[in-house]
Each structure stands twice: as structure tokens, then as C-alpha cells.
Design a protein around this motif. Structure first.
Motif, PDB file in Angstrom:
ATOM      1  N   UNK A 118       1.022  -2.893   8.434  1.00  0.00           N
ATOM      2  CA  UNK A 118       0.908  -1.661   9.191  1.00  0.00           C
ATOM      3  C   UNK A 118      -0.373  -0.948   8.756  1.00  0.00           C
ATOM      4  N   UNK A 119      -1.003  -0.160   9.645  1.00  0.00           N
ATOM      5  CA  UNK A 119      -2.253   0.515   9.239  1.00  0.00           C
ATOM      6  C   UNK A 119      -2.084   1.522   8.115  1.00  0.00           C
ATOM      7  N   UNK A 120      -0.886   2.056   7.930  1.00  0.00           N
ATOM      8  CA  UNK A 120      -0.653   3.002   6.837  1.00  0.00           C
ATOM      9  C   UNK A 120      -0.258   2.251   5.572  1.00  0.00           C
ATOM     10  N   UNK A 121      -0.987   2.486   4.499  1.00  0.00           N
ATOM     11  CA  UNK A 121      -0.761   1.766   3.246  1.00  0.00           C
ATOM     12  C   UNK A 121       0.120   2.566   2.289  1.00  0.00           C
ATOM     13  N   UNK A 122       0.841   1.855   1.446  1.00  0.00           N
ATOM     14  CA  UNK A 122       1.583   2.459   0.337  1.00  0.00           C
ATOM     15  C   UNK A 122       0.711   2.330  -0.906  1.00  0.00           C
ATOM     16  N   UNK A 176       2.881   2.733  -6.964  1.00  0.00           N
ATOM     17  CA  UNK A 176       3.378   1.465  -7.500  1.00  0.00           C
ATOM     18  C   UNK A 176       4.864   1.516  -7.840  1.00  0.00           C
ATOM     19  N   UNK A 177       5.350   2.673  -8.256  1.00  0.00           N
ATOM     20  CA  UNK A 177       6.745   2.807  -8.661  1.00  0.00           C
ATOM     21  C   UNK A 177       7.529   3.551  -7.591  1.00  0.00           C
ATOM     22  N   UNK A 178       8.419   2.838  -6.932  1.00  0.00           N
ATOM     23  CA  UNK A 178       9.173   3.381  -5.803  1.00  0.00           C
ATOM     24  C   UNK A 178      10.639   3.540  -6.198  1.00  0.00           C
ATOM     25  N   UNK A 179      11.146   4.743  -6.036  1.00  0.00           N
ATOM     26  CA  UNK A 179      12.554   5.033  -6.376  1.00  0.00           C
ATOM     27  C   UNK A 179      13.416   4.909  -5.124  1.00  0.00           C
ATOM     28  N   UNK A 230      14.292  -0.015   9.326  1.00  0.00           N
ATOM     29  CA  UNK A 230      13.499   0.596   8.268  1.00  0.00           C
ATOM     30  C   UNK A 230      12.484   1.509   8.910  1.00  0.00           C
ATOM     31  N   UNK A 231      11.750   2.262   8.122  1.00  0.00           N
ATOM     32  CA  UNK A 231      10.718   3.149   8.664  1.00  0.00           C
ATOM     33  C   UNK A 231       9.388   2.841   8.004  1.00  0.00           C
ATOM     34  N   UNK A 232       8.334   2.774   8.808  1.00  0.00           N
ATOM     35  CA  UNK A 232       7.004   2.475   8.286  1.00  0.00           C
ATOM     36  C   UNK A 232       6.455   3.644   7.478  1.00  0.00           C
ATOM     37  N   UNK A 233       5.472   3.384   6.604  1.00  0.00           N
ATOM     38  CA  UNK A 233       4.803   4.477   5.890  1.00  0.00           C
ATOM     39  C   UNK A 233       4.169   5.448   6.873  1.00  0.00           C
ATOM     40  N   UNK A 240       9.324  -0.607   5.146  1.00  0.00           N
ATOM     41  CA  UNK A 240       9.084   0.674   4.483  1.00  0.00           C
ATOM     42  C   UNK A 240       7.818   0.669   3.634  1.00  0.00           C
ATOM     43  N   UNK A 241       7.449  -0.508   3.117  1.00  0.00           N
ATOM     44  CA  UNK A 241       6.229  -0.567   2.305  1.00  0.00           C
ATOM     45  C   UNK A 241       5.034  -1.080   3.102  1.00  0.00           C
ATOM     46  N   UNK A 242       5.208  -1.249   4.428  1.00  0.00           N
ATOM     47  CA  UNK A 242       4.060  -1.476   5.295  1.00  0.00           C
ATOM     48  C   UNK A 242       3.839  -2.867   5.821  1.00  0.00           C
ATOM     49  N   UNK A 243       4.863  -3.727   5.828  1.00  0.00           N
ATOM     50  CA  UNK A 243       4.706  -5.079   6.378  1.00  0.00           C
ATOM     51  C   UNK A 243       5.421  -5.144   7.724  1.00  0.00           C
ATOM     52  N   UNK A 244       4.743  -5.659   8.742  1.00  0.00           N
ATOM     53  CA  UNK A 244       5.326  -5.743  10.077  1.00  0.00           C
ATOM     54  C   UNK A 244       5.997  -7.103  10.265  1.00  0.00           C
ATOM     55  N   UNK A 245       6.457  -7.390  11.492  1.00  0.00           N
ATOM     56  CA  UNK A 245       7.118  -8.661  11.762  1.00  0.00           C
ATOM     57  C   UNK A 245       6.124  -9.817  11.737  1.00  0.00           C
ATOM     58  N   UNK A 246       6.480 -10.875  11.043  1.00  0.00           N
ATOM     59  CA  UNK A 246       5.620 -12.053  10.949  1.00  0.00           C
ATOM     60  C   UNK A 246       5.530 -12.793  12.273  1.00  0.00           C
ATOM     61  N   UNK A 247       6.599 -12.832  13.023  1.00  0.00           N
ATOM     62  CA  UNK A 247       6.637 -13.645  14.233  1.00  0.00           C
ATOM     63  C   UNK A 247       6.253 -12.879  15.489  1.00  0.00           C
ATOM     64  N   UNK A 248       5.578 -11.755  15.343  1.00  0.00           N
ATOM     65  CA  UNK A 248       5.012 -11.041  16.483  1.00  0.00           C
ATOM     66  C   UNK A 248       3.590 -10.635  16.130  1.00  0.00           C
TER      67      UNK A 248
END
Length: 396
Positions: free
Chosen positions: A87-91, A94-97, A160-163, A205-213
Motif C-alpha cells: 500500500x502507498x502508506x508505510x508503517x 517497529x514495535x506494534x501493540x 483489516x484496515x490499511x495504514x 494493517x501493516x501495508x501489504x495488499x492482495x498478492x493475487x490482484x
């Protein structure tokens, strides 16, 4: 004529800002583009099968967890490779609760913990920890029934929700305890399906989209096709643990700092020359016509096992910097070329965590260009000739 900047903005324009497993906060508003037929045509162009598209009055629901609004403009795809994408928005943290709602049953709570364990098992700088504090968490995992505004329906396993662009992950993951597994999978839900589902949603949630699209920016070093990716959309019945491509993607987005490896900084003298150096003080943030383009990758500052020198040359008459791991190409210089020493050390072969450094040449402006992003120039064109892989480096 900044060619690389043009490619950068073209790639940003290519991002499909939509929703994967939730309503995306980044969709593009356009009051002059509202035909339902056009939106439907674009959805199909992105590779979604007609039978996966549901009409929900104001939007189309695709693959059970992606929303296309009818009154919004979406771009046609530029390519259709199946590959890990971001996703264009990056996380940037490093430490995610992560908060796991105690209102879920033991199976889903345990599945959430196991999904977190799978993420932490990847050797990356991203670390997920479980917290009992809702207010102090970055991500909250819960049933859709815990939020009156969300109703996943029997065809959707989770969301899930994108950054959102502030460096933090998307905040919500909703799971559907009423998912109709026998209807869609032909068998009852097992624990691995629950784990893999949460694992998949954390990826969003950490910014990875669908691999197969084909939406999002390609992640360098990942395979052209990856049927085993846990980030494949619409695969709630068959997804399993991370594939090797998923692991490469995670390591690229969240690289572990390695001792002895240093950034290779990239600069551009518009219309003339690209320059790369591990010494930031050489050009700093640019100046005297040079434009700083950021960190291209990481290379070793000293020779370590398995690496070879990357030799640096400069030709003042044509204003061109040249880099090669093959000393015999130019040796100690000559014919206008001046040998400037060793820029650093790179790997001659592919290996775990390594990505290719692609080499190009444009005879029209006498410029050599190096990038880890194959999408910038691909196989060449517009005067650029692809000259192969200069070597292998670490992600930036």
C-alpha cells in the motif's frame, strides 16, 4: 526530463486506493466520474471474476472483502503480474501493540496469538506484542459484532484496515465468527484457517495488499507468481503460513539493520548523470544541480564473506558515473574513464534477503542508471537499454 521522477509519479498514480477487508480511507473523490458501468469495467480489468462482484447499491463488494465505491474514480491497471505488493502508506514503527478482544471465544483468541507468533517468527524489525490495554494498542482484533457499524456477512471471513499515512498501522481487524465455511469451503473451519485469516488481516494493517490482484506497488525481490502467499485474497479456505515470497516482502518492508551494511545514496543531475555513493557527505541533500533521490539500497562498507567489490568510475567528458563488479570492464580506467576506487561490496549471486541491482544505459545522454525497482524501467525503452543485473544488494 527527470525520468525517474516521472516513473515515480506514474507508479503513485497507478496505486489503486481502495479497500481490502475494510472501507479504505484513501479512495479518490471525483464528482465527474460516477457511471456504475465504468466502475464495473475497471473492476473486471483489475482481474476480478464477475462471479465475485456483488452489487451493494452504493458500492461493489469484490472477493468478499474489497469495496469499490460507484461514485469514485479508479484507475485502469498498467500491468497484471501476480506479486507481493504494498500500500502507498508505510508503517514506520517497529514495535506494534495488539489488543485481542476478550469477548471472542478461546479459538479466535488463540488463533490471534498464533498469527502474531507467525509474524514474529520472520526475521524482520517488525515485532508484535499483545497488550491488555485497548487504549494503548495500535491494532485491535475483535468480532464484527463488537462494532455496530460493521457487518461482514457470511461470505466474508474478516477485514483489516490499511495504514492511514501517519506511520502507524491500520487500527482495526474484524473477524467473522459466523463465516459460512461449509458453503464456501466445503468443510468446517479449522484452527489453521482462523490463524491464517488473522495473519492475512495483520498483513493489510501493516501495508501489504492482495498478492493475487494487481493493485499496489510491486515489492522488489518477490516472485512473479505466488499461489502459496498468505496474502492472496479470497483464499480463506486454503491459505496457510507465509510463503517465501511473503517473507521476502516482510523483510523488504521491515529490514533488520545489519552491522557493516551501509546505505547507497542516489543522486540525479537532470538530463546528464546518476551518481551513487555510501558517503553522504559527498553531496549531502544535493546542490549545484544535483537532486538527492534517497537511499537506493544497502551494500557492505567492508569486504565480508561472499561479497565482491563494486568499482566506481567517472568520465568527465560525457559526465557519466559507472559502477561494475567486473574489474575487467574498465580496469584502471582509460579512454576518458577515471578509476575512483571501490564504492562498496555487493553479492555476485542471489541469496536469502538479497535483491537484484538492475543496470541500464542511455546512449542519448550517456548515463548509466542502477535501481532495485525493476518497475522503473523494466526491460528498457525511451532510450534506455537494459544491461542486466549488476549484482545483489540488501533492501534499503
Amino acid at each position: 526530463m527527470k525520468r525517474t521522477i516521472k516513473f515515480f509519479f506514474a507508479l503513485n498514480a497507478f496505486f489503486l486506493l481502495l479497500i481490502s477487508c475494510s472501507k479504505d480511507d484513501n479512495h479518490v473523490k471525483n464528482d465527474h466520474f460516477s457511471q456504475d458501468e465504468e466502475t464495473l469495467k475497471i473492476i473486471e480489468k483489475w482481474g476480478f471474476a464477475k462471479e465475485t462482484i456483488e452489487d451493494h447499491k452504493d458500492y461493489y463488494l469484490v472477493d468478499g472483502d474489497i469495496v469499490f465505491y460507484k461514485n469514485e474514480k479508479y484507475l485502469y491497471p498498467e500491468q497484471s503480474n501476480t506479486k507481493q505488493r504494498r500500500h502507498p502508506n508505510s508503517v514506520t514503527i517497529s514495535n506494534v501493540r495488539v489488543f485481542i478482544n476478550p469477548g471472542m471465544d478461546a479459538n479466535w483468541r488463540n488463533a490471534s496469538v498464533q498469527a502474531i507468533n507467525r509474524w514474529n517468527a520472520v526475521n524482520s524489525k517488525l515485532k508484535l506484542t499483545v497488550t491488555t490495554s485497548f487504549g494503548n494498542s495500535h491494532i485491535q482484533i475483535m468480532y464484527d459484532s463488537h462494532d455496530p457499524s460493521v457487518n461482514l456477512g457470511s461470505s466474508t471471513f474478516g477485514r483489516g484496515t490499511f495504514p492511514t499515512g501517519n506511520g502507524l498501522p491500520g487500527t482495526k481487524i474484524w473477524v467473522n465468527p459466523d463465516f459460512d465455511s461449509p458453503r464456501f469451503c466445503g468443510r468446517a473451519i479449522n484452527q489453521n484457517m482462523r490463524i491464517a485469516n488473522v495473519q492475512h488481516e495483520i498483513g493489510h494493517n501493516v501495508g501489504i495488499t492482495h498478492t493475487n490482484q494487481s493493485f499496489g506497488s510491486l515489492i522488489p525481490g518477490t516472485p512473479t507468481t505466488d499461489a502459496q502467499s498468505v496474502m492472496n485474497g479470497g483464499r480463506a479456505c486454503t491459505i496457510n503460513n507465509f510463503s517465501s515470497g511473503d517473507i521476502t516482502a516482510i523483510k523488504y518492508l521491515f529490514p533488520v539493520p545489519l552491522t557493516g551494511f551501509t546505505p547507497l545514496y542516489r543522486y540525479w543531475l537532470p538530463g546528464k548523470d546518476h551518481f551513487y555513493t555510501t558517503n553522504f557527505s559527498e553531496l549531502g541533500n544535493g546542490g549545484n544541480g544535483w537532486v538527492y533521490e534517497g537511499i537506493q539500497c544497502r551494500i557492505s562498507a567492508t569486504r565480508i564473506s561472499g561479497t565482491v567489490p563494486l568499482y566506481r568510475y567517472y568520465n568527465g567528458s560525457i559526465v557519466d558515473h559507472f559502477y561494475t563488479a567486473n574489474f575487467s570492464e574498465l580496469g584502471n580506467g582509460g579512454n576518458g574513464w577515471k578509476y575512483e576506487g571501490i564504492a562498496g561490496y555487493i553479492y555476485p549471486n542471489a541469496g536469502s534477503g538479497r535483491i537484484p541491482l538492475y543496470r541500464y544505459y542511455n546512449g542519448g545522454i550517456s548515463d548509466h542508471f542502477y535501481t532495485t525497482n525493476f518497475s522503473e524501467l523494466g526491460n528498457g525503452g525511451n532510450g534506455w537499454k537494459y544491461e542486466g543485473i549488476a549484482g545483489y544488494v540488501l533492501p534499503r
